[in-house]
Each structure stands twice: as structure tokens, then as C-alpha cells.
Design an enzyme around this catalytic site. Sequence first.
Site, PDB file in Angstrom:
ATOM      1  N   HIS A  25      -3.705   4.052   4.697  1.00  0.00           N
ATOM      2  CA  HIS A  25      -4.681   2.974   4.869  1.00  0.00           C
ATOM      3  C   HIS A  25      -6.072   3.461   4.482  1.00  0.00           C
ATOM      4  O   HIS A  25      -6.772   2.845   3.692  1.00  0.00           O
ATOM      5  CB  HIS A  25      -4.686   2.477   6.304  1.00  0.00           C
ATOM      6  CG  HIS A  25      -5.812   1.539   6.621  1.00  0.00           C
ATOM      7  ND1 HIS A  25      -5.867   0.256   6.139  1.00  0.00           N
ATOM      8  CD2 HIS A  25      -6.942   1.715   7.344  1.00  0.00           C
ATOM      9  CE1 HIS A  25      -6.976  -0.319   6.551  1.00  0.00           C
ATOM     10  NE2 HIS A  25      -7.656   0.545   7.282  1.00  0.00           N
TER      11      HIS A  25
ATOM     12  N   TYR B 159       4.077   5.015  11.602  1.00  0.00           N
ATOM     13  CA  TYR B 159       4.442   3.623  11.858  1.00  0.00           C
ATOM     14  C   TYR B 159       5.298   2.971  10.776  1.00  0.00           C
ATOM     15  O   TYR B 159       5.677   1.809  10.927  1.00  0.00           O
ATOM     16  CB  TYR B 159       3.171   2.782  12.087  1.00  0.00           C
ATOM     17  CG  TYR B 159       2.128   2.874  10.986  1.00  0.00           C
ATOM     18  CD1 TYR B 159       2.236   2.107   9.827  1.00  0.00           C
ATOM     19  CD2 TYR B 159       1.023   3.704  11.121  1.00  0.00           C
ATOM     20  CE1 TYR B 159       1.282   2.184   8.825  1.00  0.00           C
ATOM     21  CE2 TYR B 159       0.064   3.789  10.119  1.00  0.00           C
ATOM     22  CZ  TYR B 159       0.197   3.023   8.981  1.00  0.00           C
ATOM     23  OH  TYR B 159      -0.747   3.096   7.985  1.00  0.00           O
TER      24      TYR B 159
ATOM     25  N   ARG C 269       0.843  -1.181   0.000  1.00  0.00           N
ATOM     26  CA  ARG C 269       0.000   0.000   0.000  1.00  0.00           C
ATOM     27  C   ARG C 269       0.882   1.235   0.000  1.00  0.00           C
ATOM     28  O   ARG C 269       1.472   1.585   1.015  1.00  0.00           O
ATOM     29  CB  ARG C 269      -0.923  -0.033   1.233  1.00  0.00           C
ATOM     30  CG  ARG C 269      -1.582   1.293   1.538  1.00  0.00           C
ATOM     31  CD  ARG C 269      -2.624   1.181   2.634  1.00  0.00           C
ATOM     32  NE  ARG C 269      -2.176   0.581   3.865  1.00  0.00           N
ATOM     33  CZ  ARG C 269      -1.547   1.229   4.852  1.00  0.00           C
ATOM     34  NH1 ARG C 269      -1.254   2.501   4.726  1.00  0.00           N
ATOM     35  NH2 ARG C 269      -1.213   0.606   5.957  1.00  0.00           N
TER      36      ARG C 269
END
Length: 379
Positions: A262, A271, A258
Amino acid sequence: MPRTVLEPRFQVEYLSILDSDGNLDASLEPDISPQELKRLYRAMLLGRRLDERMIRLQRQGRIGTFAPIKGQEASQLGAAFTLRQTDWMVPSFRETAAMLLRGWPIEKLLLLFAGQLEGGQPAPDQNDLPITIPVATQLPHAVGLAYAAQYRGDDAVVMVFCGDGATSEGDFHEALNFAGVWHVPAVFVVQNNQWAISVPLKKQTHSKTIAQKALAYGLPGLQVDGNDVLAVYAACREAVDRARAGDGPTLIECVTYRLSVHTTADDPTKYRSAEEVEAWERKDPLTRFSAYLQKKNLLEEGLEAAVDAEIAAAVQRFETAGPPDPLTMFDHVYAEPPPHLARQRDQLATWLRDGGGAAAPDTTMHPSPPMRGQRTTHR
């Protein structure tokens, strides 16, 4: 007593045909006509450009939260490209490009992400389910569709999509078990994009691959380069043909990434590192496939402009569609609406018909009066 080996040690295969450096294994190259290759590339480009436009629309407050697909175009389009219109496609929440390929109008998807339920309704002759937000709940539904097709003697195949995070849900394992036991015509496509929101794959499973999870349920599993549209197509073509021939389900793990957020409510810089993203950007499925087509002299001039114009026209249709009918809030909740809800609907309909000039009707949910002798507690 000595132990007896019941099963030989399993093996999981990995398939790649066109690597990130543009090297092609011609012996594995699938037989796709020039026209179909052009159509596949256009679908990938449309998915990417719409994704970029939707992010701008969301940031401007013109649509709500959605899940971008950037980087995963090959995984979903290489798979969906193997289906017939009479087959079924069951998406999760990140299959926008596959839905476009299946005939969903752009403006309809925009309506969905603007909060209008009409945008999520498939056309009457469309063998697709709407997107599913709760993770993995669509998987048992897909197996039920496949079981129904098998029961009725249809030759339809059901393809269902999910992400790596979904493989940690009980629905995933129940669906695979059901599919294996009943030998249904289903293809499970797991888009392993390395992150379940902020949870990395290594914290999702101790298995070396997701594909090997299929073996526990008695069905074949294959891992493919999910950024290689040719490999995804070849793997799914074989799986769909197997299912249609009555040879049962298959699990295909597409190893992809990705590249974007998200959802538009996410900040991935919290993160994951920029170096990780940059490494995967060098494996971009769109640029890889573009280079492949360029060597075949199949790239069309003016395609990007044509795709942008198609998107712009759809956005205009979406924004001139008018507001939704407020009365639809009462639909699809009860098979037979309770009296208090029917009264509220009638009150709102009257208020709207009269121009909404008077005070708005009270549409709050009132509890039923207590039965005789029943105590009530007010909080």
C-alpha cells in the site's frame, strides 16, 4: 395502494477489449495511432521502472514513504492519455505514472517524496493539482474546478482519481452529488485495487460494483477491466468527450490490483495471500499490452535501457539539487504572518546568513501572554 415503479431496474456495463490471455475484441479496439501506442507503452514502462527504483531509494533512506503503483499503470495512464494539456488532472497519492505523462519531472517527484515542498508544486502553466494524502478530499476540489470551467465557458475537462477506499468517505458522495446537480465536465476515475490498505472491498461496500453508485446521483457509471489499457482508454475517451460536449460527468470504475505494498510502510503479507497476488500477476497490464504491441511489431528495441538511463539521470539531478531553504517552513501557513512568527523568521535568516556558528535561535511557538484577570494552567 399498489406500489408504482419509478425507475426500471438499473444495469451496469463492464468493458474489456484485451483480456489477460491476449484475446482482442477487434470490434471494440480504439483508434490509436502507432506512434501514440508507442508513447503509451513507454509511459507505462517508465512508471513501472521508476516505481521499482523508488522502492530501492526508500529502502536506502534516500527518499521517504510513498505509495507504489505497480499493477495500476493501465488504469491511470489509459485514463490520463485522453486529456489535453488544457484539461485538469487531480491526483490522489498513487498517480505517479499519470503525473509523469502530464509533464512532472522525475526529479521533482523525488524531491516531493524526500520531504521538500517544492516537489509538490505544479509548474505555472500546468493544469494539475499536487498529490493529496488525505483520502477523498481532492474530489470536491475537482468538482469545484469543473464548476469554474463551466462558469467561465472553458472547454476544459477535469479528471480526478481516487481508490476504492475513498468511496467510503463522505467527500466522495458529496462530490458526486454536486457534480450531478450542476452537470459539470468531470470524469471520476476510481482505481478499485481491491484493498483499502488492509480492508478488502467486500468490507467497504455491499454494492456489487462501485460504478453503480453513480446512478444514485444521476450520472452514468461504467466498470472496466482496469488492467486493460485499451478498455480504460476507450471508456475515458467517451467520458471526456461527453464532458467536453456539455453532457455532464461520468464515473468509471477500473477493476485492477495493487501488486505491491500500500505504501512503503506497509506489509501486505499480514492480510492477503500469496496465491491472490500470483493470480493477479497473471493479469499484469504491462505484459498484456507488451504482447499486444509485439503482434503489431511496435515494440522498440533498447527501450528498457533508455528508460533506465532517463531515471538514473533524474536521480542524479535530484541528489545534486542541494538542501531545501529552511526559511520556507514559514511560508504558506498564514496569509499575514503573526508578529512572533515574523520575528522568528528574521532571527533564523540572520543566523543562517552569519553561517550558523552561534547558538540556533529559539523558534518554538510561544503563546501570547494572558489577558489581565485570565487564569493560566501549566501542564
